[in-house]
Design a protein around this motif. Structure first.
Motif, PDB file in Angstrom:
ATOM      1  N   GLY A 182      29.334  56.373  61.385  1.00 39.15           N
ATOM      2  CA  GLY A 182      29.666  56.543  62.531  1.00 39.15           C
ATOM      3  C   GLY A 182      31.263  57.355  62.129  1.00 39.15           C
ATOM      4  N   PHE A 183      32.342  56.307  63.165  1.00 38.86           N
ATOM      5  CA  PHE A 183      33.913  56.832  63.047  1.00 38.86           C
ATOM      6  C   PHE A 183      34.257  55.299  63.163  1.00 38.86           C
ATOM      7  N   GLY A 184      35.075  55.084  62.393  1.00 40.52           N
ATOM      8  CA  GLY A 184      36.641  54.182  62.430  1.00 40.52           C
ATOM      9  C   GLY A 184      37.776  54.509  62.003  1.00 40.52           C
ATOM     10  N   VAL A 185      38.117  53.935  60.203  1.00 48.74           N
ATOM     11  CA  VAL A 185      38.864  53.006  59.493  1.00 48.74           C
ATOM     12  C   VAL A 185      37.970  52.667  58.655  1.00 48.74           C
ATOM     13  N   ARG A 186      38.858  53.844  57.122  1.00 42.80           N
ATOM     14  CA  ARG A 186      38.937  52.950  56.035  1.00 42.80           C
ATOM     15  C   ARG A 186      40.188  53.340  55.228  1.00 42.80           C
ATOM     16  N   ASN A 187      40.145  51.855  54.790  1.00 41.03           N
ATOM     17  CA  ASN A 187      41.578  51.442  55.436  1.00 41.03           C
ATOM     18  C   ASN A 187      41.993  50.961  52.891  1.00 41.03           C
ATOM     19  N   ARG A 188      43.521  50.599  52.585  1.00 44.38           N
ATOM     20  CA  ARG A 188      43.055  49.931  51.403  1.00 44.38           C
ATOM     21  C   ARG A 188      44.390  48.751  51.906  1.00 44.38           C
ATOM     22  N   PHE A 189      44.189  47.858  51.231  1.00 44.69           N
ATOM     23  CA  PHE A 189      45.117  46.965  51.112  1.00 44.69           C
ATOM     24  C   PHE A 189      45.264  46.354  49.760  1.00 44.69           C
ATOM     25  N   ALA A 190      46.752  45.923  49.399  1.00 41.14           N
ATOM     26  CA  ALA A 190      46.528  44.909  47.727  1.00 41.14           C
ATOM     27  C   ALA A 190      46.470  43.744  48.214  1.00 41.14           C
ATOM     28  N   SER A 191      46.216  43.128  47.453  1.00 40.53           N
ATOM     29  CA  SER A 191      45.759  41.704  47.091  1.00 40.53           C
ATOM     30  C   SER A 191      47.010  40.812  48.169  1.00 40.53           C
ATOM     31  N   ASP A 192      48.025  41.243  48.503  1.00 34.37           N
ATOM     32  CA  ASP A 192      48.801  40.689  48.784  1.00 34.37           C
ATOM     33  C   ASP A 192      48.462  41.022  50.163  1.00 34.37           C
ATOM     34  N   GLY A 193      47.460  41.412  50.755  1.00 33.82           N
ATOM     35  CA  GLY A 193      47.211  42.693  51.813  1.00 33.82           C
ATOM     36  C   GLY A 193      48.615  43.309  53.099  1.00 33.82           C
ATOM     37  N   ALA A 194      49.076  43.741  52.014  1.00 32.80           N
ATOM     38  CA  ALA A 194      50.451  44.717  52.144  1.00 32.80           C
ATOM     39  C   ALA A 194      49.305  46.081  52.654  1.00 32.80           C
ATOM     40  N   PRO A 195      49.161  47.399  53.354  1.00 23.56           N
ATOM     41  CA  PRO A 195      48.832  48.034  53.405  1.00 23.56           C
ATOM     42  C   PRO A 195      48.869  49.147  51.984  1.00 23.56           C
ATOM     43  N   LEU A 196      48.167  49.993  51.779  1.00 24.49           N
ATOM     44  CA  LEU A 196      48.345  51.123  50.899  1.00 24.49           C
ATOM     45  C   LEU A 196      48.003  52.147  51.191  1.00 24.49           C
ATOM     46  N   ARG A 197      46.654  52.367  51.959  1.00 18.81           N
ATOM     47  CA  ARG A 197      46.466  53.739  52.860  1.00 18.81           C
ATOM     48  C   ARG A 197      45.800  53.376  53.832  1.00 18.81           C
ATOM     49  N   LEU A 198      46.723  53.544  54.952  1.00 20.78           N
ATOM     50  CA  LEU A 198      45.393  53.877  56.808  1.00 20.78           C
ATOM     51  C   LEU A 198      45.363  54.763  56.688  1.00 20.78           C
TER      52      LEU A 198
END
Length: 675
Positions: A182-198
């Motif tokens: 359906g619909f939502g989010v697809r995010n990426r995070f570094a190993s320390d939790g910092a966002p790489l892509r939102l």
């Protein structure tokens, strides 16, 4: 009084309820017959709902993807025979049979002389009443989803019965929506939790399906001939869209389309050869042509994946059953020819990308010989012994040329003890051998996940030894079943690294020995005995724990694809005076994990609640209002992506995809006609 003591007391009260006269145990506990009166208090609308109420019985659909007939057969018979086809599921067939057409259901236990058990301890035989000259049912349905999607369905079924010749026709056209996307989010995070892509993300999926089936039955040469045919057109679709908001705005769109056309025909012939022998012949042919086109486009790049496959299967099976005195013996043979011709291509920015083993033709010639014997050892104890011998020859051509021959013995022994009329203990020891998925021989690309997998020509089928103990307790119209099993697996088929042209790819392969423990529990509990008339509670639980050695890390880990826990509880309440039936079910959260070469992927589906209410003003009309996924539960996919082979590489990023399809409601209207 503690909670556990209260539950035990309620179970004891339920167990004290008398067995309805409609359920009659056969001699030696080998069979029970449930006529229409057994189901009167629950008002089931079709044969599927009736089978679900049988004490101690759990429907097993079988697996239509399994090559050959033996492993594909389920545990339900219709008028003493299994459907000859494989595309239509047992559940779909049973739901097309109105409850009014069912004369009775026989619950057949292992050791029966007259039925091919196919390794099952229990079979349900749905015996149909003689219909009028012409009878049938028309059904219309509309489901309303979030974001304006619709799920219409129209079906029509007709039976023509004349002088022992019966013709069943069925046709349906419908759209199904995949409520796990359906619909939502697809995010990426570094190993320390910092966002790489939102990114906001959408992946609504579904399929448009048209299907027509035909089944014909008539007496022939002292036996019964059954013919069946099926045509199906299935068009899957998914529309994908990213709206990246960090680190810089970007837009990515994509689509997935798959068109599958299926043709199937089959026959089954049964005839008594004297008083002690029965002959059964089964033949079928199925062909599936599939074309899949995936696209993904952004401002800077584009990708296209083209997958085409033609698969066919021809089966011929013969079995002779002998029953004399206490002995029940079956011998037979089955032959099958399976072919897959697959051609896959990947194009990025207009240039073709090499896929390892992307063009492959696989052909298998397989034969299986089997024998089973059973007899009562005394009034309470029955023994069953079986042996199967399978041999096959696999040939691969195209990007790789390879021929291999395989042969396996598959013994089975079962002991059934019935210490009291309402208790049964079953012990099983058997060896099983898996089947190779022809698709694992072929390389493929997934644009959605951004991965390329290699085909593996060196695959061997896994095999296992299984030991299982099952306890069944029947009380009144209810039952409780508990099963525990352990499996020792050799040559487990899982994920491993494959090197092609100096590049490491993820592939399906054999990773060595493994072990799996499984516990299953099932409860069917009518609450009439505690004053809740017409209320039935059902609950099912499966718990698994498997351990294998990871080829990428060398560490012990669960088996890819195993669900650690599956659990569901349901309640129905029938109010005949109001011509009303309502109920609901709750499926508990489950998680499936795949351990790939450079990533670990975990799919979690949260708990879901479904409800329905059904009204039948008379015997011909049925109105059903339903609401599904009322908890608006998310489907979450977590991917840990490594810089190289896991165990030797650091984590590159974690991708978190959360999708919701939303709550949806629908209305089904059915109209029966004829006798």
């Amino acid at each position: 009084m503690t909670y556990g003591v209260r539950i035990a007391l309620l179970l004891w009260i339920g167990a004290a309820a008398p067995l309805p006269a409609a359920g009659q145990e056969g001699a030696g506990g080998q069979a029970a017959t449930y006529d229409k009166h057994f189901f009167d208090r629950t008002q089931p609308s079709n044969a599927y709902e009736m089978v679900a109420l049988l004490p101690g019985f759990t429907l097993v659909e079988g697996d239509g993807d399994v090559r050959g007939y033996s492993g594909a057969a389920g545990n339900v018979l219709i008028d003493g025979q299994r459907p000859a086809g494989k595309t239509d599921t047992l559940g779909a067939i049973l739901k097309r049979i109105p409850a009014a057409r069912v004369a009775r259901i026989e619950l057949i236990r292992a050791g029966s002389a007259s039925h091919d058990m196919q390794g099952y301890a229990l079979l349900a035989n749905v015996v149909l009443a003689k219909a009028g000259t012409i009878s049938g049912r028309i059904e219309a349905e509309q489901a309303l989803y979030r974001h304006g999607r619709r799920g219409p369905r129209f079906s029509a079924q007709a039976t023509v019965d004349g002088h022992g010749r019966v013709l069943d026709l069925f046709g349906t056209v419908y759209r199904e929506i995949d409520d796990e996307h359906g619909f939502g989010v697809r995010n990426r995070f570094a190993s320390d939790g910092a966002p790489l892509r939102l990114a906001r993300y959408a992946q609504p999926e579904g399929a448009d399906i048209a299907q027509a089936t035909l089944a014909y039955r008539q007496p022939l040469f002292g036996g019964t001939l059954r013919l069946n045919g099926l045509v199906q057109d299935k068009r899957k679709f998914a529309d994908i869209a990213y709206a990246v908001t960090f680190p810089a705005p970007d837009a990515i769109t994509g689509s997935e389309r798959e068109h599958a056309r299926t043709w199937e025909g089959g026959l089954r012939y049964e005839r008594a050869l004297g008083a002690a022998n029965d002959l059964e012949l089964v033949g079928s042919y199925r062909s599936v042509a599939t074309v899949g086109i995936d696209r993904e486009t952004s401002a800077s790049e584009s990708s296209l994946s083209d997958e085409r496959a033609n698969a066919s299967e021809a089966i011929l099976r013969a079995a002779l059953r002998h029953h004399r005195g206490d002995w029940a013996i079956e011998i037979g043979a089955e032959g099958a020819i399976n072919i897959l011709d697959s051609r896959n291509a990947l194009i990025e920015d207009g240039d073709p990308v090499l896929l390892p083993q992307a063009n492959v033709r696989v052909a298998e010639h397989r034969a299986e010989f089997f024998a089973t014997a059973s007899r009562p050892l005394d009034a309470r104890l029955t023994a069953e012994l079986g042996i199967r011998y399978e041999m096959s020859r696999l040939s691969q051509t195209g990007d790789i040329d390879l021929v291999k021959s395989l042969a396996f013995w598959k013994p089975r022994a079962r002991l059934i003890w019935t210490p009291t009329p309402n208790q049964t203990l079953r012990l099983l020891v058997e060896r099983e051998v898996g089947q190779l998925d022809f698709g694992d021989f072929v390389g493929a690309a997934s644009l959605t996940s951004g991965t390329i997998s290699a085909g593996n020509a060196d695959l061997e089928p896994d095999s296992l030894w299984r030991i299982e103990a099952t306890y069944e307790r029947r009380f009144g119209a209810g039952s409780f079943t508990l099963a525990a099993r352990r499996e020792w697996i050799s040559d487990l088929v899982d994920q491993l690294p494959v090197v092609a042209d100096g590049t490491v790819y993820d592939a399906v392969g054999n990773i060595g020995a493994a072990r799996r423990d499984i516990v299953e529990a099932s409860l069917k509990w009518p609450l009439d005995g505690i004053g809740a008339k017409g209320v039935v509670v059902t609950a099912d639980l499966v718990a698994r724990r498997g351990r294998a050695t990871d080829p990428s890390t060398g560490e012990r880990r669960p088996i890819s694809g195993d669900l650690p826990v599956e659990a569901r509880i349901a309640l129905t309440h029938d109010i005949p005076a109001w011509k009303l039936r309502w109920g609901g079910s709750f499926a508990f959260a489950r998680t499936e994990t795949a351990f790939k070469v450079e990533e670990v992927e975990a799919d979690r589906l949260a708990g879901r609640l479904d409800l329905f209410v059904e009204y039948r003003p008379d015997a011909r009309w049925t109105f059903r209002l339903f609401g599904k996924n009322l908890t608006d539960s998310p489907a979450t996919r977590t991917r840990d992506i490594y810089a190289g082979v896991r165990g030797d590489s650091a984590l590159r990023y974690r991708e978190l995809r959360v999708l919701r399809s939303g709550r949806y409601v629908g209305l089904t209207v059915q109209r029966s006609f004829g006798g």
